[in-house]
Design a protein around this motif. Structure first.
Motif, PDB file in Angstrom:
ATOM      1  N   TRP A 156      16.410   9.347   8.196  1.00 26.72           N
ATOM      2  CA  TRP A 156      16.957  10.522   7.534  1.00 26.72           C
ATOM      3  C   TRP A 156      16.195  11.792   7.899  1.00 26.72           C
ATOM      4  O   TRP A 156      16.044  12.711   7.093  1.00 26.72           O
ATOM      5  N   GLY A 157      15.658  11.831   9.114  1.00 23.99           N
ATOM      6  CA  GLY A 157      15.016  13.053   9.586  1.00 23.99           C
ATOM      7  C   GLY A 157      13.629  13.309   9.051  1.00 23.99           C
ATOM      8  O   GLY A 157      13.112  14.418   9.185  1.00 23.99           O
ATOM      9  N   HIS A 158      13.001  12.288   8.470  1.00 29.53           N
ATOM     10  CA  HIS A 158      11.635  12.439   7.960  1.00 29.53           C
ATOM     11  C   HIS A 158      10.784  11.273   8.439  1.00 29.53           C
ATOM     12  O   HIS A 158      11.231  10.126   8.448  1.00 29.53           O
ATOM     13  N   CYS A 159       9.539  11.561   8.816  1.00 27.20           N
ATOM     14  CA  CYS A 159       8.620  10.515   9.244  1.00 27.20           C
ATOM     15  C   CYS A 159       7.332  10.582   8.438  1.00 27.20           C
ATOM     16  O   CYS A 159       6.758  11.656   8.247  1.00 27.20           O
ATOM     17  N   ASN A 160       6.884   9.411   7.982  1.00 18.35           N
ATOM     18  CA  ASN A 160       5.626   9.288   7.260  1.00 18.35           C
ATOM     19  C   ASN A 160       4.681   8.363   8.002  1.00 18.35           C
ATOM     20  O   ASN A 160       5.100   7.518   8.794  1.00 18.35           O
ATOM     21  N   VAL A 161       3.403   8.498   7.690  1.00 18.91           N
ATOM     22  CA  VAL A 161       2.413   7.544   8.151  1.00 18.91           C
ATOM     23  C   VAL A 161       1.612   7.058   6.946  1.00 18.91           C
ATOM     24  O   VAL A 161       1.325   7.829   6.027  1.00 18.91           O
ATOM     25  N   ALA A 162       1.321   5.768   6.953  1.00 16.16           N
ATOM     26  CA  ALA A 162       0.483   5.162   5.920  1.00 16.16           C
ATOM     27  C   ALA A 162      -0.587   4.333   6.618  1.00 16.16           C
ATOM     28  O   ALA A 162      -0.436   3.937   7.777  1.00 16.16           O
ATOM     29  N   LYS A 163      -1.679   4.080   5.912  1.00 14.73           N
ATOM     30  CA  LYS A 163      -2.727   3.205   6.445  1.00 14.73           C
ATOM     31  C   LYS A 163      -2.527   1.804   5.902  1.00 14.73           C
ATOM     32  O   LYS A 163      -2.191   1.617   4.724  1.00 14.73           O
ATOM     33  N   LEU A 164      -2.758   0.824   6.754  1.00 16.24           N
ATOM     34  CA  LEU A 164      -2.701  -0.565   6.329  1.00 16.24           C
ATOM     35  C   LEU A 164      -4.101  -1.053   5.990  1.00 16.24           C
ATOM     36  O   LEU A 164      -5.082  -0.667   6.635  1.00 16.24           O
ATOM     37  N   SER A 165      -4.182  -1.912   4.994  1.00 16.88           N
ATOM     38  CA  SER A 165      -5.465  -2.488   4.616  1.00 16.88           C
ATOM     39  C   SER A 165      -5.908  -3.501   5.661  1.00 16.88           C
ATOM     40  O   SER A 165      -5.143  -3.879   6.558  1.00 16.88           O
ATOM     41  N   GLU A 166      -7.121  -3.976   5.544  1.00 21.95           N
ATOM     42  CA  GLU A 166      -7.665  -4.928   6.509  1.00 21.95           C
ATOM     43  C   GLU A 166      -6.827  -6.199   6.588  1.00 21.95           C
ATOM     44  O   GLU A 166      -6.699  -6.807   7.648  1.00 21.95           O
ATOM     45  N   ASP A 167      -6.213  -6.592   5.464  1.00 22.90           N
ATOM     46  CA  ASP A 167      -5.412  -7.820   5.474  1.00 22.90           C
ATOM     47  C   ASP A 167      -4.015  -7.613   6.053  1.00 22.90           C
ATOM     48  O   ASP A 167      -3.252  -8.571   6.201  1.00 22.90           O
ATOM     49  N   MET A 168      -3.652  -6.376   6.361  1.00 22.88           N
ATOM     50  CA  MET A 168      -2.407  -5.996   7.038  1.00 22.88           C
ATOM     51  C   MET A 168      -1.146  -6.207   6.194  1.00 22.88           C
ATOM     52  O   MET A 168      -0.031  -5.980   6.681  1.00 22.88           O
ATOM     53  N   VAL A 169      -1.277  -6.601   4.954  1.00 24.94           N
ATOM     54  CA  VAL A 169      -0.086  -6.833   4.130  1.00 24.94           C
ATOM     55  C   VAL A 169      -0.078  -5.960   2.886  1.00 24.94           C
ATOM     56  O   VAL A 169       0.744  -6.151   1.984  1.00 24.94           O
ATOM     57  N   HIS A 170      -1.002  -4.999   2.820  1.00 18.95           N
ATOM     58  CA  HIS A 170      -1.021  -4.021   1.740  1.00 18.95           C
ATOM     59  C   HIS A 170      -1.298  -2.642   2.333  1.00 18.95           C
ATOM     60  O   HIS A 170      -1.807  -2.531   3.453  1.00 18.95           O
ATOM     61  N   LEU A 171      -0.986  -1.616   1.579  1.00 16.93           N
ATOM     62  CA  LEU A 171      -1.267  -0.257   2.014  1.00 16.93           C
ATOM     63  C   LEU A 171      -2.619   0.191   1.492  1.00 16.93           C
ATOM     64  O   LEU A 171      -3.005  -0.126   0.363  1.00 16.93           O
ATOM     65  N   ASP A 172      -3.326   0.929   2.300  1.00  9.06           N
ATOM     66  CA  ASP A 172      -4.606   1.504   1.935  1.00  9.06           C
ATOM     67  C   ASP A 172      -4.394   2.986   1.644  1.00  9.06           C
ATOM     68  O   ASP A 172      -3.292   3.525   1.797  1.00  9.06           O
ATOM     69  N   THR A 173      -5.441   3.678   1.245  1.00 11.42           N
ATOM     70  CA  THR A 173      -5.352   5.118   1.015  1.00 11.42           C
ATOM     71  C   THR A 173      -6.133   5.868   2.087  1.00 11.42           C
ATOM     72  O   THR A 173      -7.080   5.341   2.682  1.00 11.42           O
ATOM     73  N   PHE A 174      -5.711   7.101   2.330  1.00 14.81           N
ATOM     74  CA  PHE A 174      -6.461   7.971   3.225  1.00 14.81           C
ATOM     75  C   PHE A 174      -7.695   8.505   2.507  1.00 14.81           C
ATOM     76  O   PHE A 174      -7.853   8.316   1.295  1.00 14.81           O
ATOM     77  N   ALA A 175      -8.557   9.186   3.242  1.00 15.69           N
ATOM     78  CA  ALA A 175      -9.808   9.696   2.673  1.00 15.69           C
ATOM     79  C   ALA A 175      -9.558  10.648   1.507  1.00 15.69           C
ATOM     80  O   ALA A 175     -10.391  10.750   0.596  1.00 15.69           O
ATOM     81  N   ASP A 176      -8.407  11.340   1.527  1.00 19.27           N
ATOM     82  CA  ASP A 176      -8.109  12.284   0.448  1.00 19.27           C
ATOM     83  C   ASP A 176      -7.446  11.628  -0.751  1.00 19.27           C
ATOM     84  O   ASP A 176      -7.023  12.299  -1.693  1.00 19.27           O
ATOM     85  N   GLY A 177      -7.334  10.296  -0.722  1.00 19.89           N
ATOM     86  CA  GLY A 177      -6.771   9.567  -1.858  1.00 19.89           C
ATOM     87  C   GLY A 177      -5.273   9.375  -1.816  1.00 19.89           C
ATOM     88  O   GLY A 177      -4.712   8.672  -2.668  1.00 19.89           O
TER      89      GLY A 177
END
Length: 309
Positions: A156-177
């Motif tokens: 839909w014309g929007h792109c996001n990026v997220a960090k993956l946790s070490e286990d690769m099956v959960h999302l982590d947070t960026f340094a800014d939370g």
């Protein structure tokens, strides 16, 4: 048939209607993981293809099936696998949700081998909401040199990026939370892709509508995996002598070299059905300043390139 032609892959690489290819090198083989290109109600499984030289491809059938994903009901597409910690993680889109009220989004499966069988890793979508207007589809995972794993996605014309946790099956947070960052470049539609070359991050995406002839690939360059990404230009688009609707791609880099290939889908000139798409491969070349040269689509494909063991 001459010897030169025998030692080339030809395009398409393998028979059948397939799209949205992601390419990897696993266990001394080249792998391509595509969408089975069919009406949404028929997109109920994933196949994969492997080769030792880019020219002869073998199908690994039904590496992940809808009946093995409890929350999926239609439209499996756009897989992106990665190897980490001795396992193979496989990100995919399902259900084509149109709002936060529907069940679906981006899932993650895991297997012990690149050909599967894959199993749903968490029993629910990994991303099941619209963040910053991005439909949760078209995942692409990128492992950086420092070990950080990033998941790029969005329609839909929007792109996001997220960090993956070490286990690769959960999302982590960026340094800014924060958990999601919008990185949408100009003209972005869908199909994000990321690679790194000579310390530069190349962020790529598809433009135009996937059902039409103008589907195409553009890119940006940055010194950070989260941008900002300023559009440089298109590198892949229709050729009236070859095919239309060229887009939603992946890539291969030959290990220990600066040899690159783009793997993408396109629609043969004889086809008008939106789902009649085939997977192809051509060389991806760079200018001295690092910019990507426009890709020349071919019927011949690429030369044999055995992997060194």
């Amino acid at each position: 048939m001459n010897e030169e032609r025998i030692n080339q892959s030809g395009n398409p690489l393998f028979p059948g209607w397939y799209a949205d290819p992601e390419a990897r090198i696993f266990q001394d083989r080249y792998w391509i993981y595509p969408t089975y290109s069919a009406p949404y109600e028929m997109q109920t499984f994933f196949d994969a293809f492997y080769s030792t030289d880019l020219t002869e491809w073998t199908k690994a059938e039904r590496i992940l099936k809808m009946e093995d994903i409890t929350w999926a009901s239609k439209a499996l597409w756009a897989p992106s696998p990665v190897e980490r910690n001795g396992k193979f993680y496989y990100y995919f889109a399902a259900n084509d949700i149109q709002s936060d009220d529907e069940l679906g989004g981006i899932g993650v499966a895991v297997a012990d081998q690149p050909e599967g069988p894959f199993r749903d890793a968490i029993g629910k979508p990994l991303i099941d909401r619209f963040h910053f207007g991005a439909q949760p589809i078209d995942p692409h995972v990128f492992l950086d040199d420092d070990g950080c794993a990033y998941l790029y996605y969005g329609g839909w014309g929007h792109c996001n990026v997220a960090k993956l946790s070490e286990d690769m099956v959960h999302l982590d947070t960026f340094a800014d939370g924060t958990m999601f960052k919008e990185i949408t470049p100009e003209h972005y539609i869908e199909g994000p892709c990321m690679f790194k070359r000579h310390g530069v991050y190349y962020f790529m995406w598809s433009e135009g509508g996937w059902t039409g002839p103008d589907y195409s690939v553009a890119y940006a360059m940055s010194d950070s995996p989260v941008g900002p990404f300023q559009r440089v230009g298109k590198i892949l688009q229709q050729d009236p002598d070859i095919a239309t609707g060229a887009g939603h791609h992946g890539f291969l880099q030959i290990p220990d070299s600066d040899e690159w290939y783009i793997v993408y889908h396109r629609r043969p000139l004889s086809e008008t059905d939106a789902n009649h798409r085939v997977v192809c491969m051509d060389r991806m070349l760079f200018e001295e300043d690092g910019r990507i040269q426009p890709v020349q689509m071919t019927h011949e494909g690429v030369a044999a390139r055995p992997l060194r063991r």
